[in-house]
Design a protein around this motif. Structure first.
Motif, PDB file in Angstrom:
ATOM      1  N   GLN A 172      -2.980  -1.887 -17.916  1.00 36.69           N
ATOM      2  CA  GLN A 172      -1.740  -1.622 -17.191  1.00 36.69           C
ATOM      3  C   GLN A 172      -0.845  -0.658 -17.965  1.00 36.69           C
ATOM      4  O   GLN A 172      -0.270   0.276 -17.378  1.00 36.69           O
ATOM      5  CB  GLN A 172      -0.998  -2.934 -16.936  1.00 36.69           C
ATOM      6  CG  GLN A 172       0.164  -2.815 -15.968  1.00 36.69           C
ATOM      7  CD  GLN A 172       0.800  -4.158 -15.691  1.00 36.69           C
ATOM      8  OE1 GLN A 172       1.127  -4.902 -16.609  1.00 36.69           O
ATOM      9  NE2 GLN A 172       0.984  -4.481 -14.415  1.00 36.69           N
ATOM     10  N   GLN A 180      -0.233   5.410 -12.846  1.00 39.27           N
ATOM     11  CA  GLN A 180      -0.961   4.393 -12.079  1.00 39.27           C
ATOM     12  C   GLN A 180      -0.249   3.049 -12.252  1.00 39.27           C
ATOM     13  O   GLN A 180      -0.239   2.487 -13.343  1.00 39.27           O
ATOM     14  CB  GLN A 180      -2.405   4.283 -12.590  1.00 39.27           C
ATOM     15  CG  GLN A 180      -3.244   5.515 -12.336  1.00 39.27           C
ATOM     16  CD  GLN A 180      -3.775   5.556 -10.916  1.00 39.27           C
ATOM     17  OE1 GLN A 180      -3.829   4.537 -10.226  1.00 39.27           O
ATOM     18  NE2 GLN A 180      -4.151   6.745 -10.459  1.00 39.27           N
ATOM     19  N   ARG A 182      -0.323  -0.647 -11.113  1.00 42.16           N
ATOM     20  CA  ARG A 182      -1.038  -1.734 -10.450  1.00 42.16           C
ATOM     21  C   ARG A 182      -0.777  -3.027 -11.215  1.00 42.16           C
ATOM     22  O   ARG A 182      -0.308  -3.006 -12.350  1.00 42.16           O
ATOM     23  CB  ARG A 182      -2.546  -1.464 -10.405  1.00 42.16           C
ATOM     24  CG  ARG A 182      -2.947  -0.161  -9.737  1.00 42.16           C
ATOM     25  CD  ARG A 182      -4.451   0.030  -9.823  1.00 42.16           C
ATOM     26  NE  ARG A 182      -4.864   1.375  -9.450  1.00 42.16           N
ATOM     27  CZ  ARG A 182      -6.095   1.850  -9.601  1.00 42.16           C
ATOM     28  NH1 ARG A 182      -7.036   1.075 -10.110  1.00 42.16           N
ATOM     29  NH2 ARG A 182      -6.394   3.084  -9.242  1.00 42.16           N
ATOM     30  N   GLU A 186      -5.389  -6.453 -10.635  1.00 37.88           N
ATOM     31  CA  GLU A 186      -6.021  -5.318  -9.949  1.00 37.88           C
ATOM     32  C   GLU A 186      -6.799  -4.452 -10.924  1.00 37.88           C
ATOM     33  O   GLU A 186      -7.938  -4.051 -10.655  1.00 37.88           O
ATOM     34  CB  GLU A 186      -4.951  -4.480  -9.234  1.00 37.88           C
ATOM     35  CG  GLU A 186      -4.409  -5.119  -7.971  1.00 37.88           C
ATOM     36  CD  GLU A 186      -3.304  -4.298  -7.350  1.00 37.88           C
ATOM     37  OE1 GLU A 186      -3.300  -4.152  -6.113  1.00 37.88           O
ATOM     38  OE2 GLU A 186      -2.432  -3.793  -8.087  1.00 37.88           O
TER      39      GLU A 186
END
Length: 499
Positions: A172, A180, A182, A186
Motif C-alpha cells: 500500500q 495507486q 487501494r 486488495e
C-alpha cells in the motif's frame, strides 16, 4: 548514511564466511557487526561508539526481545512435554497409521501446512512434535527441518496469517508513491496467484516428503540419532498431555488474533475486514500469552496425573530455555547486523546495481533476484520487502508495466522469502534447526541444492510470465523442471528410509 559502495557488503560477507567455516552462527553475526562498524568508523573512539551502538540495538529492540521470550518459553514448554514422555506416546499412537517413512514425512508436511497462521509457531511445533516419529521411521532430522522450514512460508501467502497485514502495508505504501490507492486486502489478494517461488517450494517439499529422495549434499552418517526414549517419569502419560497444551496454544492464539484484532480495529476506526483485523494486534504478544497458557495447562495436567513432580518440571523447563539461548543470540545479533547494513546502505547499493538491469520482459525476474539478494545481505525478509517494493513499483510504471503490479508484489515477497532459505542466520532457519536439533549451518547446507533448484524454477516462472506466457504454463513448466531434476538426480541416502 550511504556512499560506501562495495564496502557496504562487508557485514554480509564476513557473516557468511565465518558461519560456513565455523558453524557458529552467533559468532559469525557478531563478527559481521564488528566488520560493519569498522567500515563506518572514522577512528578508534568512533569504532567503540559504533560497536556499543549496535550492541544496544541488538539487545534492546522490543520486538526482538519479545521473539526471544517466545522462543525461550516455547523451548521450555516443548522440553517439559518431551521429558514427560508425551511425544513418545504420540509417536506410539501415530505408529498405527504412520507405518513407514513416507507416511511420516507426509504427515509432517500436512501438519506444517495446517499451521499456516504463523511461521515461528509452525516450525517450532511441527519440528518438535514430529521429530521422534520421523526418527523412528529413519527420516533424517535434516529432511524434517527442510520440510517444516519450507512449508512454514505458507504464512507469506495466507490472508489469515501474521504476515498478511505487514505485506499489505508495504504494498500500500509503495502504491501511494505511484498514485495507486487501494486497501491492504486488495493489494494482498491481487498478488496471491503470482508467488511462483513460494508455491513451487511448497510443492517441492511435498515431492521430497513423498519420495524420500535427496540430491546434492549427502546427509551425515551421524545425523540420524536414536529417538528420545520416554523417561521413567513418563509412565502413565496420555495423549492429552501433549495435545491439550499444543491445542491451547494454537486455539488461544488464533482466537485472540481474530477477537482482539476485531475490537482493536473497531476502536481505532478502521474498516472491519480480514486484513485490518489480523493486523491490528501484535502477533508476538499473543503468542507469548498463548505459550504461558499452554504451560499452565501442561503443568497442571502433569502434576494432577502424577507424571512429573513440580520440582522436576522446573528443572526440565530450565533446560529447555537454556537450549534456546544460542538461538536467541542469533536473533539478537541479526538485529544488529540489519542495523549496520542499513547504515551502510547495503540494500540500496544492491538495488542501485540491479536497478539498472530492470527493464522490459525480465523485470519480474530481476526484482525476484534483487529481493533475494537483499535478504541474504541483511538476514531479514521483511527488510527486503520494505527496500525493494517501492523501487519495483516505480520501475514497473517507468517500463509501462503497471498492469503487472500484482506480479511485481509477489516477486518482491517471494524473492525475500527465498533468501531466508539460503542463509543460516535467518530467524526461521535457526528456529527450524533448533526444533529438529541440528545446527543452522548444517540445515541450510543440506537443503541448499533443493533451495537453488526451486529458486531457479521460481525465477523461470517470473521470466515466463513476464514474456506473456499464461499463468498456468508459468507454473507447469517450472514444476515439470523440478520433477525432472528431482527424479533424475535425487537419490535415497543409505541411512535414510525412502518409503
Amino acid at each position: 548514511m550511504d556512499g560506501f559502495g562495495i564496502l557496504s557488503l562487508v557485514p554480509a560477507a564476513v557473516t557468511i564466511v565465518i558461519a560456513l567455516s565455523t558453524r557458529k552462527v552467533a559468532l559469525a553475526l557478531f563478527a559481521g557487526i564488528l566488520g560493519g562498524a569498522l567500515v563506518l568508523a572514522t577512528g578508534f573512539m568512533s569504532y567503540l561508539e559504533l560497536f556499543w551502538k549496535y550492541m544496544m540495538v541488538s539487545f534492546t529492540d522490543p520486538e526482538r526481545l519479545k521473539i526471544v521470550a517466545f522462543i525461550m518459553l516455547i523451548g521450555g514448554l516443548l522440553e517439559v512435554i518431551s521429558h514427560s514422555g508425551a511425544y513418545a506416546r504420540l509417536a506410539d499412537a501415530l505408529s498405527d497409521k504412520l507405518t513407514n517413512a513416507r507416511r511420516s514425512r507426509l504427515a509432517t508436511w500436512l501438519l506444517s501446512f495446517t499451521l499456516f497462521f504463523d511461521d515461528y509457531a509452525n516450525v517450532l511445533i511441527s519440528g518438535a512434535s514430529m521429530r521422534n516419529t520421523n526418527l523412528r521411521m529413519k527420516v533424517s532430522p535434516a529432511m524434517l527441518a527442510y520440510i517444516v522450514d519450507v512449508v512454514a512460508i505458507m504464512a507469506s501467502v495466507m490472508i489469515v496469517s501474521t504476515w498478511a497485514a505487514y505485506e499489505g502495508s508495504v504494498m500500500q505504501d509503495a502504491g501511494r508513491g505511484i498514485g495507486q490507492h487501494r486497501s491492504l486486502s486488495e493489494f494482498f489478494l491481487a498478488s496471491f496467484p503470482y508467488h511462483f517461488y513460494t508455491f513451487l517450494a511448497i510443492f517441492m517439499a511435498f515431492v521430497v516428503a513423498f519420495s524420500g529422495r535427496w540430491f546434492g549434499y549427502k546427509l551425515d552418517k551421524d545425523a540420524l540419532p536414536k529417538p528420545s526414549p520416554s523417561p521413567p517419569s513418563g509412565h502413565g502419560v496420555k495423549l492429552y498431555h501433549v495435545l491439550a497444551p499444543i491445542l491451547t496454544l494454537l486455539g488461544f492464539a488464533i482466537a485472540s488474533l481474530f477477537i482482539g484484532g476485531y475490537f482493536t480495529a473497531k476502536s481505532q476506526g478502521l474498516e472491519i475486514n480480514l486484513m485490518n483485523v489480523l493486523g491490528a494486534v501484535s502477533s508476538i504478544d499473543i503468542l507469548i500469552v498463548s505459550t504461558f497458557l499452554a504451560m499452565g495447562v501442561a503443568f497442571v495436567l502433569l502434576r494432577k496425573d502424577k507424571i512429573m513432580p513440580v520440582k522436576t518440571m522446573g528443572k526440565v523447563f530450565g533446560h529447555g530455555v537454556k537450549d534456546m539461548v544460542a538461538v536467541s543470540l542469533v536473533i539478537l545479533f541479526a538485529t544488529g547486523l540489519a542495523a549496520v547494513s542499513e547504515d551502510l546502505g547495503t540494500g540500496v547499493y544492491i538495488a542501485d546495481i540491479l536497478g539498472n538491469m530492470i527493464h522490459g520482459n525480465i523485470l519480474l525476474l530481476i526484482i525476484f533476484a534483487l529481493s533475494a539478494l537483499i535478504t541474504v545481505a541483511t538476514g531479514f525478509s521483511w527488510s527486503s520487502m520494505a527496500i525493494v517494493m517501492p523501487i519495483a513499483y516505480q520501475m514497473s510504471v517507468a517500463e509501462g508495466m503497471g498492469d503487472f503490479l500484482p506480479a511485481v508484489s509477489a516477486a518482491v515477497i517471494s524473492g525475500a522469502v527465498s533468501g531466508e532459505h539460503m542463509i543460516p542466520f535467518s530467524e526461521k532457519a535457526v528456529m527450524s534447526a533448533a526444533a529438529c536439533k541440528i545446527s543452522p549451518v548444517y540445515h541450510v547446507k543440506t537443503m541448499i541444492f533443493q533451495t537453488f533448484s526451486v529458486f531457479i524454477a521460481g525465477g523461470l516462472g517470473f521470466y515466463l510470465y513476464g514474456l506473456g506466457t499464461g499463468l498456468l504454463l508459468s507454473y507447469l513448466i517450472p514444476a515439470a523442471l523440478l520433477l525432472i531434476l528431482h527424479f533424475s538426480l535425487a537419490r535415497a541416502n543409505k541411512n535414510v528410509a525412502a518409503s
